[in-house]
Scaffold this motif. Structure first.
Motif, PDB file in Angstrom:
ATOM      1  N   UNK B 241       0.826  -1.199   0.000  1.00  0.00           N
ATOM      2  CA  UNK B 241       0.000   0.000   0.000  1.00  0.00           C
ATOM      3  C   UNK B 241       0.862   1.251   0.000  1.00  0.00           C
ATOM      4  N   UNK B 242       0.443   2.222  -0.777  1.00  0.00           N
ATOM      5  CA  UNK B 242       1.031   3.551  -0.619  1.00  0.00           C
ATOM      6  C   UNK B 242       0.388   4.150   0.629  1.00  0.00           C
ATOM      7  N   UNK B 243       1.223   4.720   1.477  1.00  0.00           N
ATOM      8  CA  UNK B 243       0.731   5.208   2.763  1.00  0.00           C
ATOM      9  C   UNK B 243       0.815   6.716   2.798  1.00  0.00           C
ATOM     10  N   UNK B 244      -0.246   7.346   3.268  1.00  0.00           N
ATOM     11  CA  UNK B 244      -0.250   8.792   3.446  1.00  0.00           C
ATOM     12  C   UNK B 244      -0.377   9.087   4.937  1.00  0.00           C
ATOM     13  N   UNK B 245       0.611   9.738   5.514  1.00  0.00           N
ATOM     14  CA  UNK B 245       0.572  10.079   6.940  1.00  0.00           C
ATOM     15  C   UNK B 245       0.032  11.496   7.121  1.00  0.00           C
ATOM     16  N   UNK B 246      -1.023  11.652   7.918  1.00  0.00           N
ATOM     17  CA  UNK B 246      -1.569  12.979   8.208  1.00  0.00           C
ATOM     18  C   UNK B 246      -1.072  13.385   9.599  1.00  0.00           C
ATOM     19  N   UNK B 247      -0.444  14.555   9.729  1.00  0.00           N
ATOM     20  CA  UNK B 247       0.150  14.924  11.025  1.00  0.00           C
ATOM     21  C   UNK B 247      -0.892  15.008  12.144  1.00  0.00           C
ATOM     22  N   UNK B 248      -0.482  14.597  13.326  1.00  0.00           N
ATOM     23  CA  UNK B 248      -1.309  14.716  14.522  1.00  0.00           C
ATOM     24  C   UNK B 248      -1.186  16.133  15.066  1.00  0.00           C
ATOM     25  N   UNK B 249      -2.364  16.775  15.314  1.00  0.00           N
ATOM     26  CA  UNK B 249      -2.390  18.044  16.044  1.00  0.00           C
ATOM     27  C   UNK B 249      -2.841  17.736  17.471  1.00  0.00           C
ATOM     28  N   UNK B 250      -3.082  18.795  18.261  1.00  0.00           N
ATOM     29  CA  UNK B 250      -3.469  18.534  19.644  1.00  0.00           C
ATOM     30  C   UNK B 250      -4.809  17.815  19.729  1.00  0.00           C
ATOM     31  N   UNK B 251      -5.678  18.052  18.717  1.00  0.00           N
ATOM     32  CA  UNK B 251      -6.974  17.377  18.709  1.00  0.00           C
ATOM     33  C   UNK B 251      -7.047  16.354  17.557  1.00  0.00           C
ATOM     34  N   UNK B 252      -6.007  15.516  17.456  1.00  0.00           N
ATOM     35  CA  UNK B 252      -6.062  14.450  16.456  1.00  0.00           C
ATOM     36  C   UNK B 252      -5.550  14.858  15.092  1.00  0.00           C
ATOM     37  N   UNK B 253      -5.761  13.998  14.106  1.00  0.00           N
ATOM     38  CA  UNK B 253      -5.170  14.265  12.792  1.00  0.00           C
ATOM     39  C   UNK B 253      -5.726  15.552  12.183  1.00  0.00           C
ATOM     40  N   UNK B 254      -4.901  16.209  11.405  1.00  0.00           N
ATOM     41  CA  UNK B 254      -5.241  17.477  10.772  1.00  0.00           C
ATOM     42  C   UNK B 254      -6.333  17.231   9.736  1.00  0.00           C
ATOM     43  N   UNK B 255      -7.559  17.692  10.050  1.00  0.00           N
ATOM     44  CA  UNK B 255      -8.697  17.350   9.189  1.00  0.00           C
ATOM     45  C   UNK B 255      -8.703  18.137   7.881  1.00  0.00           C
ATOM     46  N   UNK B 256      -8.123  19.343   7.910  1.00  0.00           N
ATOM     47  CA  UNK B 256      -8.001  20.109   6.669  1.00  0.00           C
ATOM     48  C   UNK B 256      -7.169  19.330   5.664  1.00  0.00           C
TER      49      UNK B 256
END
Lengths: 505, 505
Positions: B241-256
Motif C-alpha cells: 500500500x502507498x501510505x499517506x501520513x496525516x500529522x497529529x495536532x493537539x486534537x487528532x489528525x489534521x482534518x483540513x
C-alpha cells in the motif's frame, strides 16, 4: 437542581446484580427524559438508604454511569446528568453506504465468492447437528476422546505454579518449552531439528498461510497433489498463484509428471501430504519420498511437507518423513496438535531451515504478533508430563479398531461397482462411486440415507462434480461407523442401479 | 536369530521413566550395530523377568520402537530389528541449498529487512531483562495485575462443567457467547451491534491484518495518523500500500489536510486511534470525531477505528467512539482483551457492517480456520461472571494513580526544554526532547541512566531519528514509574546541556 430521591425499582429475586439494575433504571429515566440534563442525583449515601442497599453498590453504579458518559462528577461533588451524544440505534437490517464488493480488492472478493459457494454446498449446521445423521464428514477428533481431565490438570498446575509467566507474552517464534518438546518429539520421527528452527503457528493452516506469504510470487507456480487438502486451494488463489495439480497414483503424486513440470515451469514450492493423504488416505513409500526429494533438490524447489497425521500411524511399519532425509534442507515440514488433541486448541508448527524460519517469524509477527502463551505453556507441560504419549497410545488403540471396522464393513457391504483406499492410519478413506455427482447432489442423496460424507469435488482444483467422496472415521465411534457404512452401502447400491455399468448388481 | 536377553542398564533412581530408558538403550544397541538387522528381540515376558520390570513396561517400549520404525512385528510374533532409513544428522550450522532471499517474494523480503533492522535497534531481551533498568518501554500489562486467580477459576469451571464443548471447534466468526458479551459490552460505549457483526481475531493485530487483506489495493492509498501505532506500518508495506501520513495536532489528525487528500487521492481506508493514541496519548474531541466521520462519509471511505484502549478511561468524561455515531455504517471498529487482561491471551475483535464482517470471516477462515475455542469459552464465562468488570475497576484505580504519579513527577523534574502530552487514560505519554536522536542513540543514552523508553522514530513512516520518545506506564508500578521518570529527567538534562537552545538550563 438536586434530586432527593429516585423512582427506582429493585428486584431482589432477579439474577441481575443490584448494581446493574440501578444503572439500567437510571439510564432509562435519563433516556425517557424523566431526569433532565444538569440535574444532580442524590448522594450515594442518601440513595443507598432509600433503596436499602449498601452505599458501595450505589457508588459502583454511579461510577459506571460516569465512565460511559451519562453522569459527570467532580471529586466531592454531586453526580450531574449530562447530555450524552446521540448514538446510532441498532437496526439489524441497516446497510452501509459502502459497497464492500466494490471497495475490496479482487483477490479477496474472489475468495469470498468461493466461500459463499462452499457455504451453499455444505449442509447447514442444523442439518449437521441432526442426531439421526451419522457424521462421516468431519476430520475433527471425536469429543469423547479429548483429554479433558489431563489437560485441565496441566492448566491448573501451570496457573497455580507460575500463572503470571504463563499469561505473559512469549516471543514471536512461540513458547520455548513447547518448541523444545516439538524438536525432541520430531527426533522420534527421524527429524533432527532444534527450537531455533521451529515456529509455532495457529494450527498448520496458519503455517500454510505464512509459507504462501513468503514464497508465492507472480512469476512462479505452485505444485499440489490432485486431489489435495481442500483448504489450501482458496489460499493459493488468494495469493494469485497459478496452481499445477499433479495426479495422485497409488504411490503418491506422479513423479514423471512432476519432473516434466519442473523442467518447464518456474515453481515456488511443491506441496505434499505423504501420510494418509487428505483426502485419499494414501501413504507414499520411502522410495517415492526419496525420488521426490531428489527431483526437488535437482531443481532447487522447496518442498512443503504436511505431516498433520504423522502421529496417527496405528500399525505396521511406515516410512519416515521426507524431512528426515532432507540433508540439503529444502523441506518445510508442518505439524499440528489440533487434529490429535482437540480442535479448540489451534496449535501447530513449521520446522525448516533457520533462515527460512526467521523470515516466517517476521511474517508471523506482522500478522498477529505471536501465539497465545497460556495454551502453549499448558500444552508444553502436558507433553512433558507424558500425558501426550498416554493420549496417543489410547488414540492408536481406538483408531486401529475404527479403521478395521470401517474397512471390514466396506468389504462386506459395498457394491462391486465401488472401490476405495485402504489406509494404515489417519482418519480418511477415499471412495469411488459408480457415477459422478455434484456436491449438492451427493449431499442430498446421502441425507436420504441419514449419513454424511465429504464430496470428492472439493479436493480438486476444478471444484465440480466427482465420482469420489471422502469418508472420515474421526468424529464417531466404531459402532456408528459400522452403521454409517451400511447406510452408505445402501445409498451406493441405489446409485449402481441407476447406472448402466454391466458390473452393477 | 532370537536373543535370549539384552544388556540393558536400568537406573531406578533416575527421573527418566523406565520405559524410556529401555527404548533409549535398545536404540543405542541397534545404532551401534550391537544388535544386527533381522535379529529378534526377547519376548516382552522374558525381558520383563530379566530386568525385573512389569511386562507392560517392556510392551510399551517395544510398541514405541515399532511406531518409530526400529522394530517390526507381526501379531503374536517376535519383534525383529529392522534397518531404519538413514536420517539427516542434526548440525546447527547446516545450510540450505536454497537461497531464501532469492526465492521469496519482494514484499516479504522487504518486510524481513525491516524486521531485522528493528531487531538491531531494539535492545536484546537480555538487556530488557536487566532488573536494574526500569522498563517504561512496553505496552503490555504489568504481570502483577493479571487476573490469575479468577481466570483460573473460570477455566476450571468450564472444563469441569462442559470441557468437551469448550475444547471443540467453534465457528470461524468465533465463540457465540463471547461475541454476545462483546456486543453487549460495546453498548456501554454507545455502539449498537450484534454478534452477527462481530468477528473474533487473534488480538487486534490480526483484525488489522484481515482488514488489509480485504481493503488494500494497488490503485488506492491508505491514510494513517503520523505518528501512529508502530506495527501497522510494516503490515501496510507488506500489502504494497502507498501510505499517506496525516500529522497529529493537539486534537487528532489534521482534518483540513485529510480533506485535501481525500479530494485528490483514491483512499482504501483511514486508520485512526481516537483514545489515548499510541504513541502520543492524545484523545480527540467529539467534535473532531464527528467531522472526521462526515468527511469520510462524504468520500465514501471506510474508517478503521482502533479502540484498543476504549476501556482504559480512568477519569473524567471522554467522548464516545466514532462507531457510536456511525449511522452510515462505514466504521470498522477494533478492540482487544489482550492489552487489558493479559498479553498471553491474544483475543481481539472487529465489528463492522455485516457484509464487511462476512468478507473478513472468509479471509479469517482461509488464513487459520478460526480462533481457539477453549480460551474464548473461558473468557466469555469470565466476563459473564462479572470478573471482567471487577478487574477493570481495579485497573482503573491503579492506573489513575500511576498516571497522576507519572505526570506529577514529570512536572516536578523534567527540564524546561522538554514538553509532553497529558493523557486521561491508556498507557502512553509522548515526550519531546531538546534534540533529535536515532533509536540506537536514544537507547544507549537512556541505558546509561538505567531506564528504557521507546524511540519516537518508530512511529513515523520514515523510521529515522526523532526528537520524541514514548513513555509507557503499563509494565511497572507507581514507585518504579516515579524513579524511572527521575532518571529520565537526569538523562534529559544532560541532553539539554548538549544543545545550544537558549532555554536549556
Amino acid at each position: 437542581m438536586i434530586l432527593k430521591s429516585l423512582m427506582i425499582k429493585i428486584d431482589r429475586a432477579s439474577r441481575i446484580p443490584i448494581k446493574d439494575q440501578i444503572v439500567e433504571e437510571i439510564k432509562n429515566l435519563i433516556n425517557q427524559g424523566l431526569i433532565k440534563t444538569d440535574t444532580a442525583l442524590p448522594s450515594s449515601r442518601v440513595l443507598a438508604v432509600k433503596l436499602g442497599v449498601s452505599r458501595y453498590t450505589v457508588y459502583q453504579a454511579y461510577e459506571e454511569l460516569q465512565v460511559y458518559g451519562h453522569l459527570k462528577s467532580r471529586p466531592g461533588s454531586y453526580n450531574v446528568v449530562q447530555k450524552r451524544k446521540k448514538e446510532a440505534p441498532f437496526d439489524p437490517e441497516r446497510k452501509s453506504i459502502i459497497s464492500w464488493e466494490k471497495v475490496c480488492n479482487e483477490s479477496s472478493e474472489r475468495l469470498f465468492a468461493g466461500y459463499l459457494k462452499n457455504l451453499a454446498d455444505i449442509p447447514t449446521r442444523s442439518q449437521q447437528k441432526d442426531p439421526t445423521v451419522i457424521n462421516l464428514t468431519e476430520m475433527q477428533l471425536d469429543p469423547s476422546l479429548f483429554p479433558v481431565e489431563n489437560f485441565s490438570r496441566c492448566l491448573r498446575h501451570i496457573l497455580s505454579e507460575n500463572g503470571q509467566t504463563a499469561m505473559d507474552f512469549c516471543s514471536p517464534e512461540g513458547n520455548e518449552a513447547l518448541r523444545d518438546y516439538i524438536a525432541q518429539r520430531l527426533g522420534l520421527h527421524g527429524i533432527s531439528t532444534s527450537q531455533d528452527e521451529i515456529l509455532i503457528t495457529y494450527g498448520s493452516q496458519q503455517a500454510l498461510d505464512l509459507i504462501m506469504r513468503l514464497l508465492c510470487r507472480s512469476d512462479k507456480k505452485v505444485v499440489i497433489e490432485s486431489p489435495t487438502y481442500y483448504n489450501i486451494i482458496p489460499l493459493l488463489q488468494f495469493y494469485n498463484s497459478s496452481i499445477l495439480g499433479i495426479p495422485m497414483r497409488h504411490d503418491g503424486m506422479d513423479l514423471g509428471q512432476l519432473e516434466r513440470v519442473l523442467n518447464e515451469e518456474a515453481v515456488s514450492f511443491v506441496y505434499t501430504i505423504p501420510n494418509f493423504q487428505n483426502p485419499t488416505g494414501l501413504t507414499t513409500s520411502h522410495n517415492h519420498r526419496e525420488k521426490l526429494l531428489n527431483i526437488c533438490i535437482k531443481h532447487r524447489v522447496p518442498i512443503v511437507e504436511d505431516g498433520f497425521d504423522e502421529e496417527m500411524k496405528y500399525s505396521g511399519i511406515l516410512p519416515l518423513p521426507i524431512k528426515s532425509i532432507d540433508e540439503k534442507n529444502i523441506v518445510l515440514y508442518l505439524g499440528t496438535f489440533s487434529k490429535i488433541l482437540f480442535p479448540g486448541l489451534r496449535i501447530g508448527w513449521v520446522t525448516a531451515d533457520k533462515d527460512c524460519i526467521r523470515r516466517l517469524t517476521a511474517l508471523k509477527r506482522t500478522s498477529d504478533l505471536r501465539c497465545g502463551n497460556l495454551t502453549q505453556t499448558a500444552l508444553a507441560y502436558f507433553c512433558q508430563q507424558g500425558y501426550y504419549d498416554l493420549h496417543l497410545r489410547r488414540l492408536h488403540r481406538i483408531f486401529r479398531n475404527r479403521l478395521e471396522v470401517a474397512l471390514q464393513t466396506m468389504k462386506d457391504h459395498f457394491p462391486k461397482t465401488t472401490s476405495w483406499t485402504r489406509p494404515k492410519g489417519g482418519y480418511s478413506i477415499w471412495v469411488r462411486m459408480p457415477k459422478k455427482m455434484s456436491p449438492i447432489q451427493l449431499h442430498e442423496h446421502m441425507s436420504r440415507y441419514k449419513v454424511g460424507v465429504s464430496p470428492g469435488g472439493y479436493y480438486f482444483l476444478q471444484q465440480s462434480e466427482s465420482e469420489y467422496f471422502r469418508l472420515s472415521i474421526a468424529r464417531v465411534g466404531a459402532e456408528e461407523i459400522r452403521e454409517g457404512i451400511k447406510r452408505l452401502a445402501c445409498a451406493l447400491r441405489e446409485l449402481s442401479l441407476e447406472t448402466d455399468l454391466p458390473s452393477s448388481s
